[in-house]
Design a protein around this motif. Sequence first.
Motif, PDB file in Angstrom:
ATOM      1  N   VAL A   5       0.908  -1.154   0.000  1.00  0.00           N
ATOM      2  CA  VAL A   5       0.000   0.000   0.000  1.00  0.00           C
ATOM      3  C   VAL A   5       0.948   1.204   0.000  1.00  0.00           C
ATOM      4  O   VAL A   5       2.082   1.095   0.486  1.00  0.00           O
ATOM      5  CB  VAL A   5      -0.947   0.025   1.224  1.00  0.00           C
ATOM      6  CG1 VAL A   5      -1.935  -1.116   1.176  1.00  0.00           C
ATOM      7  CG2 VAL A   5      -0.188   0.036   2.525  1.00  0.00           C
ATOM      8  N   PRO A   6       0.511   2.352  -0.542  1.00  0.00           N
ATOM      9  CA  PRO A   6       1.471   3.435  -0.803  1.00  0.00           C
ATOM     10  C   PRO A   6       2.349   3.861   0.378  1.00  0.00           C
ATOM     11  O   PRO A   6       3.487   4.240   0.187  1.00  0.00           O
ATOM     12  CB  PRO A   6       0.567   4.578  -1.249  1.00  0.00           C
ATOM     13  CG  PRO A   6      -0.585   3.885  -1.883  1.00  0.00           C
ATOM     14  CD  PRO A   6      -0.818   2.648  -1.091  1.00  0.00           C
ATOM     15  N   ILE A   7       1.829   3.774   1.579  1.00  0.00           N
ATOM     16  CA  ILE A   7       2.652   4.270   2.701  1.00  0.00           C
ATOM     17  C   ILE A   7       3.647   3.232   3.209  1.00  0.00           C
ATOM     18  O   ILE A   7       4.615   3.568   3.877  1.00  0.00           O
ATOM     19  CB  ILE A   7       1.777   4.777   3.876  1.00  0.00           C
ATOM     20  CG1 ILE A   7       0.793   3.697   4.330  1.00  0.00           C
ATOM     21  CG2 ILE A   7       1.079   6.067   3.510  1.00  0.00           C
ATOM     22  CD1 ILE A   7       0.060   4.053   5.625  1.00  0.00           C
ATOM     23  N   PHE A   8       3.384   1.962   2.913  1.00  0.00           N
ATOM     24  CA  PHE A   8       4.224   0.907   3.479  1.00  0.00           C
ATOM     25  C   PHE A   8       5.143   0.276   2.445  1.00  0.00           C
ATOM     26  O   PHE A   8       4.843   0.244   1.261  1.00  0.00           O
ATOM     27  CB  PHE A   8       3.356  -0.204   4.084  1.00  0.00           C
ATOM     28  CG  PHE A   8       2.600   0.219   5.311  1.00  0.00           C
ATOM     29  CD1 PHE A   8       3.197   1.008   6.276  1.00  0.00           C
ATOM     30  CD2 PHE A   8       1.301  -0.174   5.505  1.00  0.00           C
ATOM     31  CE1 PHE A   8       2.512   1.404   7.409  1.00  0.00           C
ATOM     32  CE2 PHE A   8       0.595   0.206   6.640  1.00  0.00           C
ATOM     33  CZ  PHE A   8       1.205   1.002   7.591  1.00  0.00           C
TER      34      PHE A   8
END
Lengths: 451, 183
Positions: free
Chosen positions: B86-89
């Motif tokens: 996912v974009p943040i991880f």
Amino acid sequence: MAEKLRIMIVDDEMIVRESFLHWFEKDGHSVATAASGFEALEKIEKFPYDILFVDIKMPGMDGIELLEKVKTGYPDTIVVIITAYGSIESSVKAMKAGASDYLLKPFKPEQLSLVLEKINQQKKLTSEYNYLKGCLEKITRFDNIIGQAESMEEIFKLIPEVAKSDSSILLTGETGTGKELVAKAIHAKSSRAHFPFIAINCGAVPDSLLESELFGHQKGAFTGATRSSKGFLEVVSGGTLFLDEIGEISAKMQVDLLRVLEEKKITRLGSRDPIDVDFRLISATRQNLEAAIADGSFREDFFYRINVIQIPIPPLRARKEDIPLLIDHFLKKYSQEMSKRVDRISPETMQLLRQYSWPGNVRELENAIERAVVLSGSRTLGATDFAFLKPSSAPVAESQTLRDMEIFQILKVLDENDWNITRSSAILGINRVTLHKKIKRLGLEKAPPVV
Amino acid sequence: MPQKKKPIGVVAIGDVAAVFLKVIAAHISGYLNLDAEILPSVAHPHFALNENRFQYDCGVILKTIDSESFDGYEKVIGVLAVDLFVPIFTHVFGEARQGGKMALVSTYRLQNNLKGASVPDSLVYERTAKVALHELGHLFNLMHCDDDKCLMHFSGNLEELDETPLFFCRYCTAYFRDALQRQ
């Protein structure tokens, strides 16, 4: 359960906001999002947030600017900076501006959990700090000193006045009169209130140790000095130093302290570099320092330095009208502390306590009440609960007639000997028959046990 | 656990060894007492590949495949052999939206230990089952649990995942039962 937080995600990329949102929803936090710094400020105005996750690079208002605005307007809100453009400069800038942490996108899932754990810990510590600060303020509050006597009223008027200045103060008075309480009240009322208040009993610390305690030392200054240590004069920086029993310090220490007061500089033991210090000195003594000056044991120049303003604290026996007030206060305090319902005192006992000379002053009174509350088996404290005060607390004849004095003396001896006639007559120096006659003639009776 | 009419679907997205699907279905039946069916696989999600990261975007996969029809199924577990993010991880083992219809499970990072050495197959299957049941919990609106002896406790790495048990704590069990009744 871990605390559920109110979180706002501020990022211009919707995909990032959504990722955070979905993630925090799984933890049960209440989450809001904002696409810009302006939107974030609008939202924070309407609703308080615990944590803001702020992207450092956003069009319009960037993350650092938002961070600064949030820290100015809402200092309790924690800000974590997130960025894909990690650099030492920007992270240092963010941390200097008050960010609690810094995350570099993309980060490992556990990193976010660690940040939240750290923030929860920080919030817990902050609330504990605020609670303890509140307690401390309560302790050092001006109205914590109890007294309605005229002499105390004068002190109450004096405290806010002297608190305004930075002049050295000398508190004089017998032991247990509350000199430290007055010192704390002066500190609490002064502009130094948010800095430390450090109290040292000079009489309790050996001179050689006192020097190291006050001035600090460098590593290797003496045997056992395995690391450098700050002295109280450094630690107290900005605050108030209270030196109790100032009359006990040695002539050398008087000279050293005099120099500190004049130059506002100290030199740690084993060091040659002077360090600037800033503190207000409040000293206290139970001795007659003028007499000590006269006999040469106290330096006159040091005395004038510490005695810019002198506040004499009256002994308890000189303000007996405050005794019931103090008793009431200590009864409440200790019955609450011990969760014991002891909140009354019999009128005779109150009279007894009023007449006692209280050589240990308020401290002795407090200890007496504490002891009585601990040991009392009933709700009302009676004379028997203060039996330990008896030797000097026997009623003193209010009038000075020979008859009254005789009554009090006979009663005192009888009470002390549990009305044993043989023993009492021997102590009074009269025979048993005479004592019986006197008891009958004077109408003396054994006091009923106090309930 | 009460039986539900609609079963849980387990579907391979792209090439995935059949054994993973069987393990997940067996655990759903065995541990949650829900019917589980293995569905025909769907095509490899080329559309979700992020060329900068060489990983597949969970959000994109869920948005695209979730819209396909799984009407006959209460919830669906999509299983992939590719690396998910996912974009943040940096990565995720699995992904699900609270109360959503479909969850994703990746076997990609479950095959090795923290130092990169391979681990026994049995451990890989156990990890896969844990991630699948955890994500299924989210589909039934269960949140992360503070109890580290609960399947819904968040596992940030393989070590934590291995320490997580295969069952819910009593609170999450109660929430899960409640969620089933409300479905």
